[in-house]
Design a protein around this motif. Structure first.
Motif, PDB file in Angstrom:
ATOM      1  N   ALA A  29       0.884  -1.168   0.000  1.00 42.48           N
ATOM      2  CA  ALA A  29       0.000   0.000   0.000  1.00 42.48           C
ATOM      3  C   ALA A  29       0.917   1.212   0.000  1.00 42.48           C
ATOM      4  O   ALA A  29       1.704   1.392   0.917  1.00 42.48           O
ATOM      5  N   THR A  30       0.848   2.000  -1.057  1.00 46.96           N
ATOM      6  CA  THR A  30       1.805   3.089  -1.233  1.00 46.96           C
ATOM      7  C   THR A  30       1.293   4.395  -0.644  1.00 46.96           C
ATOM      8  O   THR A  30       0.106   4.546  -0.365  1.00 46.96           O
ATOM      9  N   SER A  31       2.195   5.344  -0.512  1.00 42.19           N
ATOM     10  CA  SER A  31       1.846   6.648   0.044  1.00 42.19           C
ATOM     11  C   SER A  31       0.964   7.462  -0.902  1.00 42.19           C
ATOM     12  O   SER A  31       0.273   8.371  -0.466  1.00 42.19           O
ATOM     13  N   GLY A  36      -0.341  -2.258  -4.527  1.00 42.24           N
ATOM     14  CA  GLY A  36       0.421  -3.096  -5.446  1.00 42.24           C
ATOM     15  C   GLY A  36       0.202  -4.564  -5.148  1.00 42.24           C
ATOM     16  O   GLY A  36       0.412  -5.013  -4.027  1.00 42.24           O
ATOM     17  N   PHE A  37      -0.260  -5.288  -6.169  1.00 46.99           N
ATOM     18  CA  PHE A  37      -0.453  -6.732  -6.056  1.00 46.99           C
ATOM     19  C   PHE A  37       0.583  -7.422  -6.930  1.00 46.99           C
ATOM     20  O   PHE A  37       0.834  -6.982  -8.054  1.00 46.99           O
ATOM     21  N   PRO A  38       1.176  -8.522  -6.443  1.00 48.12           N
ATOM     22  CA  PRO A  38       2.159  -9.227  -7.258  1.00 48.12           C
ATOM     23  C   PRO A  38       1.504  -9.865  -8.487  1.00 48.12           C
ATOM     24  O   PRO A  38       0.357 -10.323  -8.436  1.00 48.12           O
ATOM     25  N   GLU A  39       2.253  -9.869  -9.573  1.00 52.82           N
ATOM     26  CA  GLU A  39       1.754 -10.443 -10.824  1.00 52.82           C
ATOM     27  C   GLU A  39       1.319 -11.897 -10.642  1.00 52.82           C
ATOM     28  O   GLU A  39       0.332 -12.335 -11.231  1.00 52.82           O
ATOM     29  N   LYS A  93      -0.031  -3.627 -10.761  1.00 53.48           N
ATOM     30  CA  LYS A  93       0.672  -4.913 -10.825  1.00 53.48           C
ATOM     31  C   LYS A  93       2.144  -4.709 -10.461  1.00 53.48           C
ATOM     32  O   LYS A  93       2.805  -3.813 -10.971  1.00 53.48           O
ATOM     33  N   ILE A  94       2.632  -5.562  -9.568  1.00 51.19           N
ATOM     34  CA  ILE A  94       4.051  -5.618  -9.244  1.00 51.19           C
ATOM     35  C   ILE A  94       4.634  -6.744 -10.096  1.00 51.19           C
ATOM     36  O   ILE A  94       4.162  -7.881 -10.025  1.00 51.19           O
TER      37      ILE A  94
END
Length: 106
Positions: A29-31, A36-39, A93-94
């Motif tokens: 969870a970014t600022s 972001g979820f891994p591919e 997507k990460i």
């Protein structure tokens, strides 16, 4: 490199703990109020959910209610206007980390 060995006696609880560890280690969870979820998780989404929105619900239900990741994910939604925002609008997507591997015995 970390290796986990599962025993027959406690395999269910060990796998549940591994699932939780993976989710907490790989979801961000970014600022800037993005998640972001891994591919790897997105590629296999249909094993857990029908779409991105229900996948986010599934992940939140897996996380402890008092956990920092769950609280951060909720904050991302609040930062975009609360319940009116669709998860698909804030999930990114990460890229897949090719150093991470699952080893399964058959």
């Amino acid at each position: 490199m970390q290796v986990r060995i599962y025993t027959g006696d406690g395999v269910t609880s060990e796998l549940e703990k591994s699932k939780l560890d993976y989710l907490q280690a790989s979801i961000l969870a970014t600022s800037n109020k993005r998640i972001g979820f891994p591919e790897l998780l997105l590629r296999n989404m249909l094993d857990f959910a029908m779409d991105i929105d229900s996948l986010v619900d599934w992940v939140c239900n897996q996380l402890p209610t008092s956990g920092t990741l769950r609280k951060s994910m909720v904050e991302c939604f609040r930062g975009h206007g609360g319940g009116n925002i669709k998860a698909s609008n804030i999930v990114e997507k990460i890229p897949y980390d090719y150093e991470f591997q699952y080893l399964l015995t058959i």
